[in-house]
Design a protein around this motif. Sequence first.
Motif, PDB file in Angstrom:
ATOM      1  N   MET A 184       1.070  -1.160  -0.047  1.00 31.32           N
ATOM      2  CA  MET A 184      -0.032  -0.113   0.073  1.00 31.32           C
ATOM      3  C   MET A 184       0.874   1.143   0.083  1.00 31.32           C
ATOM      4  SD  MET A 184      -1.419   2.524   2.145  1.00 31.32           S
ATOM      5  CE  MET A 184      -0.905   1.955   3.496  1.00 31.32           C
ATOM      6  N   ALA A 185       1.900   1.419   1.123  1.00 33.25           N
ATOM      7  CA  ALA A 185       2.733   2.645   1.043  1.00 33.25           C
ATOM      8  C   ALA A 185       3.968   2.324   0.118  1.00 33.25           C
ATOM      9  CB  ALA A 185       3.260   2.674   2.536  1.00 33.25           C
ATOM     10  N   HIS A 186       4.321   3.235  -0.545  1.00 29.04           N
ATOM     11  CA  HIS A 186       5.277   3.138  -1.496  1.00 29.04           C
ATOM     12  C   HIS A 186       5.804   4.541  -1.945  1.00 29.04           C
ATOM     13  CE1 HIS A 186       7.112   1.946  -5.529  1.00 29.04           C
ATOM     14  NE2 HIS A 186       7.417   0.867  -4.909  1.00 29.04           N
ATOM     15  N   ILE A 187       7.297   4.606  -2.087  1.00 23.99           N
ATOM     16  CA  ILE A 187       7.735   5.971  -2.396  1.00 23.99           C
ATOM     17  C   ILE A 187       7.931   6.272  -3.749  1.00 23.99           C
ATOM     18  CG2 ILE A 187      10.035   7.375  -1.830  1.00 23.99           C
ATOM     19  CD1 ILE A 187      10.311   5.550   0.570  1.00 23.99           C
ATOM     20  N   HIS A 188       6.854   7.072  -4.247  1.00 25.65           N
ATOM     21  CA  HIS A 188       6.977   7.212  -5.816  1.00 25.65           C
ATOM     22  C   HIS A 188       7.873   8.579  -6.192  1.00 25.65           C
ATOM     23  CE1 HIS A 188       3.191   4.946  -4.852  1.00 25.65           C
ATOM     24  NE2 HIS A 188       3.346   4.595  -5.981  1.00 25.65           N
ATOM     25  N   LEU A 189       8.987   8.299  -5.950  1.00 30.47           N
ATOM     26  CA  LEU A 189      10.068   9.524  -6.360  1.00 30.47           C
ATOM     27  C   LEU A 189      10.827   8.877  -7.490  1.00 30.47           C
ATOM     28  CD1 LEU A 189      10.844  10.957  -2.865  1.00 30.47           C
ATOM     29  CD2 LEU A 189       9.217  11.847  -4.616  1.00 30.47           C
ATOM     30  N   GLY A 190      11.363   9.870  -8.145  1.00 33.52           N
ATOM     31  CA  GLY A 190      12.240   9.543  -9.355  1.00 33.52           C
ATOM     32  C   GLY A 190      13.657   9.025  -8.889  1.00 33.52           C
ATOM     33  N   VAL A 242      -2.728  10.601  -6.839  1.00 35.77           N
ATOM     34  CA  VAL A 242      -3.270  11.331  -5.929  1.00 35.77           C
ATOM     35  C   VAL A 242      -2.223  11.864  -4.899  1.00 35.77           C
ATOM     36  CG1 VAL A 242      -5.027  11.752  -4.167  1.00 35.77           C
ATOM     37  CG2 VAL A 242      -5.746  10.664  -6.201  1.00 35.77           C
ATOM     38  N   TRP A 243      -1.653  12.848  -4.679  1.00 35.92           N
ATOM     39  CA  TRP A 243      -0.715  13.227  -3.785  1.00 35.92           C
ATOM     40  C   TRP A 243       0.662  12.348  -3.861  1.00 35.92           C
ATOM     41  CZ3 TRP A 243      -3.004  15.468   1.201  1.00 35.92           C
ATOM     42  CH2 TRP A 243      -2.132  16.442   1.904  1.00 35.92           C
ATOM     43  N   GLY A 244       1.113  12.370  -5.081  1.00 43.38           N
ATOM     44  CA  GLY A 244       2.210  11.613  -5.205  1.00 43.38           C
ATOM     45  C   GLY A 244       1.864  10.003  -5.607  1.00 43.38           C
ATOM     46  N   GLY A 245       0.597   9.507  -5.490  1.00 42.25           N
ATOM     47  CA  GLY A 245       0.074   8.208  -5.716  1.00 42.25           C
ATOM     48  C   GLY A 245      -0.079   7.451  -4.924  1.00 42.25           C
ATOM     49  N   ILE A 246      -1.297   6.608  -4.978  1.00 45.31           N
ATOM     50  CA  ILE A 246      -1.880   5.681  -3.918  1.00 45.31           C
ATOM     51  C   ILE A 246      -2.251   4.648  -4.558  1.00 45.31           C
ATOM     52  CG2 ILE A 246      -2.324   7.443  -2.138  1.00 45.31           C
ATOM     53  CD1 ILE A 246      -5.142   7.352  -3.033  1.00 45.31           C
ATOM     54  N   LEU A 269      11.929  -2.363   2.055  1.00 41.49           N
ATOM     55  CA  LEU A 269      11.858  -2.320   3.728  1.00 41.49           C
ATOM     56  C   LEU A 269      10.182  -1.684   3.989  1.00 41.49           C
ATOM     57  CD1 LEU A 269      13.150  -2.191   6.543  1.00 41.49           C
ATOM     58  CD2 LEU A 269      14.003   0.131   6.031  1.00 41.49           C
ATOM     59  N   VAL A 270       9.759  -0.896   3.404  1.00 46.04           N
ATOM     60  CA  VAL A 270       8.509  -0.565   3.709  1.00 46.04           C
ATOM     61  C   VAL A 270       7.302  -1.556   3.667  1.00 46.04           C
ATOM     62  CG1 VAL A 270       6.599   0.813   3.099  1.00 46.04           C
ATOM     63  CG2 VAL A 270       9.089   1.784   3.384  1.00 46.04           C
ATOM     64  N   ASN A 271       7.701  -2.310   2.377  1.00 40.16           N
ATOM     65  CA  ASN A 271       6.518  -3.311   1.980  1.00 40.16           C
ATOM     66  C   ASN A 271       6.618  -4.539   2.868  1.00 40.16           C
ATOM     67  OD1 ASN A 271       6.565  -2.048  -1.367  1.00 40.16           O
ATOM     68  ND2 ASN A 271       5.044  -1.617   0.192  1.00 40.16           N
ATOM     69  N   ALA A 272       8.065  -4.877   3.137  1.00 39.67           N
ATOM     70  CA  ALA A 272       8.212  -6.195   4.011  1.00 39.67           C
ATOM     71  C   ALA A 272       7.728  -5.783   5.324  1.00 39.67           C
ATOM     72  CB  ALA A 272       9.901  -6.443   4.062  1.00 39.67           C
ATOM     73  N   THR A 273       8.135  -4.839   5.724  1.00 40.88           N
ATOM     74  CA  THR A 273       7.401  -4.445   7.106  1.00 40.88           C
ATOM     75  C   THR A 273       5.854  -4.485   7.142  1.00 40.88           C
ATOM     76  OG1 THR A 273       8.936  -2.583   7.812  1.00 40.88           O
ATOM     77  CG2 THR A 273       7.197  -2.789   8.792  1.00 40.88           C
ATOM     78  N   GLU A 274       5.095  -4.215   6.059  1.00 42.62           N
ATOM     79  CA  GLU A 274       3.664  -4.418   6.243  1.00 42.62           C
ATOM     80  C   GLU A 274       3.393  -5.970   6.423  1.00 42.62           C
ATOM     81  OE1 GLU A 274       2.585  -0.438   3.183  1.00 42.62           O
ATOM     82  OE2 GLU A 274       2.797  -2.583   2.347  1.00 42.62           O
ATOM     83  N   ALA A 275       4.003  -6.757   5.688  1.00 41.39           N
ATOM     84  CA  ALA A 275       3.789  -8.174   5.664  1.00 41.39           C
ATOM     85  C   ALA A 275       4.178  -8.667   7.042  1.00 41.39           C
ATOM     86  CB  ALA A 275       4.467  -8.888   4.331  1.00 41.39           C
ATOM     87  N   ILE A 276       5.190  -8.394   7.510  1.00 41.62           N
ATOM     88  CA  ILE A 276       5.648  -8.950   8.678  1.00 41.62           C
ATOM     89  C   ILE A 276       4.800  -8.564   9.970  1.00 41.62           C
ATOM     90  CG2 ILE A 276       7.572  -8.901  10.465  1.00 41.62           C
ATOM     91  CD1 ILE A 276       9.605  -8.930   7.949  1.00 41.62           C
ATOM     92  N   VAL A 277       4.432  -7.297  10.047  1.00 38.19           N
ATOM     93  CA  VAL A 277       3.693  -6.814  11.074  1.00 38.19           C
ATOM     94  C   VAL A 277       2.244  -7.574  11.127  1.00 38.19           C
ATOM     95  CG1 VAL A 277       2.382  -4.789  11.937  1.00 38.19           C
ATOM     96  CG2 VAL A 277       4.792  -4.694  11.394  1.00 38.19           C
ATOM     97  N   GLY A 292       3.824   0.245   7.671  1.00 36.16           N
ATOM     98  CA  GLY A 292       4.450   0.508   6.468  1.00 36.16           C
ATOM     99  C   GLY A 292       4.221   1.984   5.795  1.00 36.16           C
ATOM    100  N   ALA A 293       3.064   2.787   6.128  1.00 36.64           N
ATOM    101  CA  ALA A 293       2.617   4.058   5.672  1.00 36.64           C
ATOM    102  C   ALA A 293       3.624   4.967   6.488  1.00 36.64           C
ATOM    103  CB  ALA A 293       1.523   4.400   5.732  1.00 36.64           C
ATOM    104  N   LEU A 294       3.614   4.715   7.915  1.00 34.85           N
ATOM    105  CA  LEU A 294       4.478   5.531   8.830  1.00 34.85           C
ATOM    106  C   LEU A 294       5.920   5.392   8.609  1.00 34.85           C
ATOM    107  CD1 LEU A 294       2.292   4.831  12.059  1.00 34.85           C
ATOM    108  CD2 LEU A 294       2.569   7.136  11.034  1.00 34.85           C
TER     109      LEU A 294
END
Length: 227
Positions: free
Chosen positions: A1-7, A64-68, A112-120, A150-152
């Motif tokens: 769900m959370a993802h850093i949409h930067l170039g 929206v706001w960088g992508g969701i 790191l973000v998405n793995a945290t989501e799955a683990i938690v 993950g979002a935090l």
Amino acid sequence: MAHIHLGEGSFPLWALALWTAVGVGLISIVVYRVRKGGIKTQHIALAGIGAAASFAVFQLNLPVWGGIHMNLTGLVGILAGPTLGALVALVVNIFSAALGHGAVGLLGANTLVNATEAIVAYYIFKTLLGMDWDIFPASAGAATIGLSAGALLMGAIIVISGVNGSALPRADLTVAVAGLVGLNLGVAVIEGILTGFIVQFLASVRPDLVGLTDRQHDDEEPAGVTA
């Protein structure tokens, strides 16, 4: 769900090195645990199906706001477990980056973000089941908490790293990122509810897929007979 949409080049080099090192460290621990403990065949199948579903949903991005978007990492963690869930997060991010969905240089941070989501999500789900929660609230709550974590973490990574070329002072950047995190927290609730329905359905037809066989066996165990 959370993802850093930067170039590419959005993070300074020290930040890229830091998050890549942390991501590599996490995946190294996961691989070590897999090699040491092995993997059940059904978990491999679940991980493969989960990776395909996660990748497909992951590409449906709302600008929206960088992508969701949703990515079902909470569901993958609940079904495949924390180790395979982390590996699925890595695979999905690699293929997504190859398609231009996320920078290659941010693979470490996004994994790191998405793995945290799955683990938690996995550990919260098991904890809630141990507290005798029903399947739907346990899975929906676990997925929501995992995705929120993950979002935090995503917001913290962006604020700590800073963005190259941004004219925003760090305080203003923090406010902007907080808005993005808040939006993702709202999506986390929606995806959490969806996850709850999916896990509840799977539990009704294949309880072994969500680790309920032992629990049901305990519930059906007859009381001891006394002479």
